[in-house]
Design an enzyme around this catalytic site. Structure first.
Site, PDB file in Angstrom:
ATOM      1  N   ALA A  55      10.349  10.798 -23.845  1.00  0.00           N
ATOM      2  CA  ALA A  55       9.959  12.197 -23.627  1.00  0.00           C
ATOM      3  C   ALA A  55       9.867  12.960 -24.947  1.00  0.00           C
ATOM      4  O   ALA A  55       8.957  13.776 -25.148  1.00  0.00           O
ATOM      5  CB  ALA A  55      10.954  12.873 -22.687  1.00  0.00           C
ATOM      6  N   ILE A  74      27.596   8.422 -20.196  1.00  0.00           N
ATOM      7  CA  ILE A  74      27.862   8.156 -18.778  1.00  0.00           C
ATOM      8  C   ILE A  74      29.047   8.967 -18.258  1.00  0.00           C
ATOM      9  O   ILE A  74      29.227   9.108 -17.047  1.00  0.00           O
ATOM     10  CB  ILE A  74      28.113   6.663 -18.507  1.00  0.00           C
ATOM     11  CG1 ILE A  74      29.395   6.177 -19.185  1.00  0.00           C
ATOM     12  CG2 ILE A  74      26.909   5.828 -18.924  1.00  0.00           C
ATOM     13  CD1 ILE A  74      29.841   4.798 -18.761  1.00  0.00           C
ATOM     14  N   ASP A  75      29.873   9.522 -19.154  1.00  0.00           N
ATOM     15  CA  ASP A  75      31.110  10.177 -18.730  1.00  0.00           C
ATOM     16  C   ASP A  75      30.895  11.536 -18.065  1.00  0.00           C
ATOM     17  O   ASP A  75      31.800  12.037 -17.380  1.00  0.00           O
ATOM     18  CB  ASP A  75      32.052  10.353 -19.919  1.00  0.00           C
ATOM     19  CG  ASP A  75      32.635   9.039 -20.401  1.00  0.00           C
ATOM     20  OD1 ASP A  75      32.665   8.083 -19.612  1.00  0.00           O
ATOM     21  OD2 ASP A  75      33.045   8.965 -21.574  1.00  0.00           O
ATOM     22  N   ARG A  95      27.493   0.856 -18.205  1.00  0.00           N
ATOM     23  CA  ARG A  95      26.640   1.436 -19.243  1.00  0.00           C
ATOM     24  C   ARG A  95      25.228   0.871 -19.229  1.00  0.00           C
ATOM     25  O   ARG A  95      24.324   1.467 -19.803  1.00  0.00           O
ATOM     26  CB  ARG A  95      27.251   1.169 -20.618  1.00  0.00           C
ATOM     27  CG  ARG A  95      28.344   2.138 -21.009  1.00  0.00           C
ATOM     28  CD  ARG A  95      28.646   1.963 -22.479  1.00  0.00           C
ATOM     29  NE  ARG A  95      29.676   2.874 -22.907  1.00  0.00           N
ATOM     30  CZ  ARG A  95      30.214   2.857 -24.111  1.00  0.00           C
ATOM     31  NH1 ARG A  95      29.815   1.936 -24.983  1.00  0.00           N
ATOM     32  NH2 ARG A  95      31.133   3.713 -24.443  1.00  0.00           N
TER      33      ARG A  95
END
Length: 323
Positions: free
Chosen positions: A22, A127-128, A256
Site C-alpha cells: 500500500a 501481533i500483540d 506470527r
C-alpha cells in the site's frame, strides 16, 4: 517531498507485506519515488535501499512475513549508528520515512527525528495489539485466528482424554491475544499480565469444576503472565490437584506467520495509504491508526508511553461463559 523510504522493524506480523504494498502504490499514485529499506534500522545504517514500483509489490498482499526483512539493530541505539543511518539517507536523497512496526520501532524513529529531522510516520505492525492510538494492529487478527485454530484442536484431545491443557499464547506484556482466544475457544480460565489472577485462584476454580464432574479444561496463559511461565503454572496446579491429568502446549511463533486474514489485509492497506498521505501533509513522529472506525494520527510519544487498557467486560465474559 519527492523520495521516501519504507521499512519493517521488530517482530514480523501477518499483513506487513500488504502494508508495504500500500505504501509503494500510494507513493507511485502521488508521484513519489519509494525505496524499500532492507532489514529495518540495520539496513538503514548499511544503505541497503531498493527502488520499488508497482511491480515490486505484485502478488504480495497475501504473503506472510515481510519482503523487506526485519532485524533488531543494537548499533542504531547509539548516536554513532544513527549518524551513519542519517548519512546514508541523505546520500540516497530520502526525505521521509514510513516505519511499520511496534513500540521499539517508533521509539527509534522518534529519537532519530529529534536528532536529525528526518520525518517519520508509523503504521502499527505487531501481533500483540498493544499500541495506544489504534483499536487493532496489523497482524493481530491473523494471530488470534491462528492460535484459536490450534486451541480448537487441543480441545478435541482434552475432551477425549479428560485432560486439563495449559495453552500458552503470545503476549509478553499484553493479554490481547489470550482473551479472545479464551472466549472463542471456550476456555475455562485465562491468565494475562493485566490482571492479578493467582495460581491459587486457578486451582480453586479447577477444583470447584472438578467437583461438578467436569473433567476436561482449557487454561489460556499469556506468555507474560506474572505468575510465571506456563510450565510453572501447570506444575503448581498438578501438585495441588494430583488427580488432574495435565498437559502443556505452547502455540509459539506460528502465531506470527501465515497468510493474513481479510481484516488484516484491509487494515494494512488502509494504514499504508494513510501513512504516505500523512507524510505528504507534513506530519512527523505520528502513528496512523483506526479508533472507533476513524483514521487517527497519534504522536509517537503517546503511542510509546500510554498504556492500552484491556476491556474488562471481556474478562467478565470469560468468567460467565466458563460456568
Amino acid at each position: 517531498m519527492k523520495r521516501i523510504g519504507v521499512f519493517t522493524s521488530g517482530g514480523d506480523a501477518p499483513g506487513m507485506n500488504a502494508c508495504v504494498r500500500a505504501v509503494v502504490r500510494a507513493g507511485v499514485y502521488h508521484g513519489l519515488e519509494v525505496y524499500g529499506i532492507m532489514r529495518g534500522y540495520s539496513g538503514m545504517i548499511k544503505g541497503e535501499f531498493v527502488r520499488m514500483d508497482s511491480a515490486s509489490v505484485s502478488n504480495t498482499v497475501q504473503r506472510g512475513g515481510t519482503i523487506l526483512k526485519s532485524a533488531r539493530s543494537q548499533k542504531f541505539m547509539t548516536k554513532e549508528g544513527r549518524q551513519q543511518a542519517f548519512d546514508q539517507l541523505v546520500n540516497a536523497g530520502i526525505e521521509g520515512l514510513i516505519a511499520i512496526g511496534g513500540n521499539g520501532t517508533f521509539t527509534g524513529a522518534s529519537i532519530f527525528e529529534h536528532e536529525f529531522g528526518i520525518p517519520t510516520v508509523g503504521a502499527p505492525g505487531t501481533i500483540d495489539n498493544d499500541l495506544y492510538g489504534t483499536d487493532y494492529t496489523i497482524g493481530y487478527d491473523t494471530a488470534v485466528n491462528t492460535a484459536l485454530e490450534a486451541i480448537d484442536k487441543i480441545r478435541d484431545t482434552a475432551d477425549s482424554h479428560d485432560r486439563c491443557f495449559f495453552v500458552e499464547v503470545m503476549g509478553r506484556d499484553s493479554g490481547y491475544i489470550a482473551i479472545p482466544c479464551a472466549i472463542g475457544g471456550g476456555a475455562e480460565i485465562v491468565m494475562v499480565p493485566e490482571t492479578a489472577m493467582s495460581v491459587e485462584a486457578v486451582i480453586e476454580t479447577l477444583q470447584n469444576s472438578w467437583t461438578r464432574s467436569k473433567t476436561s479444561f482449557i487454561v489460556i496463559v499469556a506468555e507474560g503472565e506474572e505468575e510465571g511461565n506456563v510450565h510453572n503454572v501447570a506444575k503448581r496446579v498438578k501438585e495441588a490437584i494430583p488427580q488432574l491429568d495435565t498437559r502443556v502446549t505452547i502455540v509459539g511463533h506460528i502465531q506470527r506467520g501465515g497468510s493474513p486474514t481479510a481484516a488484516d489485509r484491509l487494515l494494512a492497506s488502509q494504514l499504508g495509504i494513510a501513512a504516505v498521505e500523512g507524510l505528504m501533509n507534513g506530519m512527523k513522529n505520528v502513528m496512523a491508526g483506526i479508533v472507533d472506525r476513524k483514521l487517527m494520527y497519534t504522536p509517537f510519544d503517546d503511542t510509546i508511553n500510554k498504556r492500552k487498557v484491556i476491556n474488562q467486560s471481556f474478562m467478565r465474559m470469560v468468567e460467565i461463559l466458563s460456568v
